[in-house]
Design an enzyme around this catalytic site. Structure first.
Site, PDB file in Angstrom:
ATOM      1  N   ASP A  49       1.302  -1.236  -0.016  1.00 52.75           N
ATOM      2  CA  ASP A  49       0.140  -0.248  -0.214  1.00 52.75           C
ATOM      3  C   ASP A  49       0.860   1.547  -0.150  1.00 52.75           C
ATOM      4  O   ASP A  49       0.326   2.146  -0.251  1.00 52.75           O
ATOM      5  CB  ASP A  49      -0.945   0.004   1.039  1.00 52.75           C
ATOM      6  CG  ASP A  49      -0.163   0.080   2.344  1.00 52.75           C
ATOM      7  OD1 ASP A  49       1.016  -0.018   2.288  1.00 52.75           O
ATOM      8  OD2 ASP A  49      -1.397   0.528   3.172  1.00 52.75           O
ATOM      9  N   SER A  50       2.123   1.001  -0.113  1.00 54.03           N
ATOM     10  CA  SER A  50       3.303   1.980  -0.524  1.00 54.03           C
ATOM     11  C   SER A  50       2.644   3.165  -1.816  1.00 54.03           C
ATOM     12  O   SER A  50       3.337   4.016  -1.966  1.00 54.03           O
ATOM     13  CB  SER A  50       4.843   1.773   0.179  1.00 54.03           C
ATOM     14  OG  SER A  50       4.591   0.555  -0.505  1.00 54.03           O
ATOM     15  N   ASP A  88      -1.150  -6.444  -0.364  1.00 53.21           N
ATOM     16  CA  ASP A  88      -1.333  -5.416   0.952  1.00 53.21           C
ATOM     17  C   ASP A  88      -3.479  -5.193   0.981  1.00 53.21           C
ATOM     18  O   ASP A  88      -3.297  -4.905   0.063  1.00 53.21           O
ATOM     19  CB  ASP A  88      -0.595  -4.389   1.283  1.00 53.21           C
ATOM     20  CG  ASP A  88       0.534  -4.363   1.976  1.00 53.21           C
ATOM     21  OD1 ASP A  88       1.019  -4.819   2.790  1.00 53.21           O
ATOM     22  OD2 ASP A  88       1.329  -3.057   2.063  1.00 53.21           O
ATOM     23  N   LYS A 118      -0.978  -9.880   3.235  1.00 52.83           N
ATOM     24  CA  LYS A 118      -0.527  -8.924   4.141  1.00 52.83           C
ATOM     25  C   LYS A 118      -1.261  -8.196   4.989  1.00 52.83           C
ATOM     26  O   LYS A 118      -2.341  -7.191   4.515  1.00 52.83           O
ATOM     27  CB  LYS A 118       0.948  -8.108   3.851  1.00 52.83           C
ATOM     28  CG  LYS A 118       1.602  -7.449   5.298  1.00 52.83           C
ATOM     29  CD  LYS A 118       2.858  -7.090   4.598  1.00 52.83           C
ATOM     30  CE  LYS A 118       2.735  -5.661   4.205  1.00 52.83           C
ATOM     31  NZ  LYS A 118       2.441  -4.733   4.695  1.00 52.83           N
ATOM     32  N   GLU A 186       9.464  -3.899  11.497  1.00 54.35           N
ATOM     33  CA  GLU A 186       9.166  -3.200  10.636  1.00 54.35           C
ATOM     34  C   GLU A 186       9.430  -1.909  11.727  1.00 54.35           C
ATOM     35  O   GLU A 186       8.970  -1.558  13.000  1.00 54.35           O
ATOM     36  CB  GLU A 186       8.393  -2.117   9.897  1.00 54.35           C
ATOM     37  CG  GLU A 186       8.566  -0.574   9.339  1.00 54.35           C
ATOM     38  CD  GLU A 186       8.083  -0.266   8.217  1.00 54.35           C
ATOM     39  OE1 GLU A 186       7.936   1.128   7.311  1.00 54.35           O
ATOM     40  OE2 GLU A 186       6.284  -0.929   7.648  1.00 54.35           O
TER      41      GLU A 186
END
Length: 277
Positions: A49-50, A88, A118, A186
């Site tokens: 989703d980045s 995502d 994810k 992360e």
């Protein structure tokens, strides 16, 4: 088995089986050409989703929609044949209930061909992960800094220092017990990341964590120097394609204005030259 030696894409069980073996290689991808570039080298590719920040100019991942993920997921799928594709789940597509999560996860997989989804969250998402896995949806978990929760985390801060360590460790155990086949760590301190990697039975995928994790992932636009709005500490730039692209565009513009492009070799004659016998 490494990505270069495989003839077909791995599945969730194959990724899980890499625990403690050759480090797992992963990058994000959002387009067919980029997926083709990394297919020979990555064990799995994440449609992250980045995409909202690096391709759509959004300030965070929170505005990314299911439709955006499906569009980019389909594009990435066209470029992969050897690497597994994980996608995502965007913000607000799974948090309400396990049932909501299942409907949206099933849609993402059915409409993109992704082999797994994810989602972010640890202890709080364990029941949802368990619900999905029991219904045939492989889940990659994501703990530590969870970008969809930046408004409650107070920004993009390291997670798991000092008193926070026990909570992140609990998250890792919770997603493992719930049935996730791997977990992204992360912005987790190195020592904690190493401890988690040693404690749990599923692979850890580090991004700003530790070289001791079972694998690594980066946002491809970060590591290629295409996204330059900011550079996280954990990013190593393996190329500076953004600067090269700027230079190339500047050269093109200069040549157009000077009428040196197009040159003779770039245009077509009024008549096809006769072929000599």
């Amino acid at each position: 088995m490494s990505a270069t030696a495989r003839k077909s894409a791995p599945n969730a069980d194959d990724i899980r089986a890499l625990k403690g073996k050759t480090p797992i290689v992963s990058l994000t991808a959002y387009t067919t050409p980029m997926a083709q570039v990394m297919d020979d080298h990555c064990d799995f590719v994440l449609v992250g989703d980045s995409v909202g920040m690096v391709l759509h100019g959004l300030p965070s991942t929170l505005s990314v929609t299911m439709e955006m993920m499906i569009l980019h997921g389909r594009a990435v799928a066209r470029g992969l044949s050897k690497a597994m594709m994980v996608i995502d789940m965007p913000f607000a597509s799974y948090e309400q209930s396990p049932e909501q999560a299942f409907c949206n996860a099933a849609r993402l997989m059915a409409e993109t061909g992704a082999a797994a989804v994810k989602l972010e969250g640890g202890v709080d998402m364990a029941d949802t992960i368990r619900f999905l896995v029991k219904r045939g949806i492989p889940v990659m978990a994501h703990i530590g800094l969870t970008p969809q929760s930046i408004n409650t985390l107070g920004g993009y801060k390291v997670q798991g220092r000092d008193a926070q360590a026990d909570a992140v460790l609990a998250d890792a155990h919770a997603v493992t017990e719930a049935g996730a086949f791997s977990v992204v760590l992360e912005k987790v301190p190195q020592g904690l990341a190493d401890r988690i990697t040693g404690d749990i039975a599923i692979p850890t995928i580090g991004i700003g964590a530790s070289a001791g994790c079972d694998g690594q992932i980066l946002v491809v636009d970060d590591m290629l120097g295409l996204f330059t709005a900011f550079k996280p500490k954990f990013v190593k730039r393996y190329a500076d394609l953004g600067q090269q692209a700027q230079s190339a565009v500047a050269d093109y513009a200069a040549e157009v204005r000077a009428r040196t492009f197009p040159a003779a070799e770039h245009v077509f004659a009024d008549q096809i030259p006769a072929i000599k016998e």
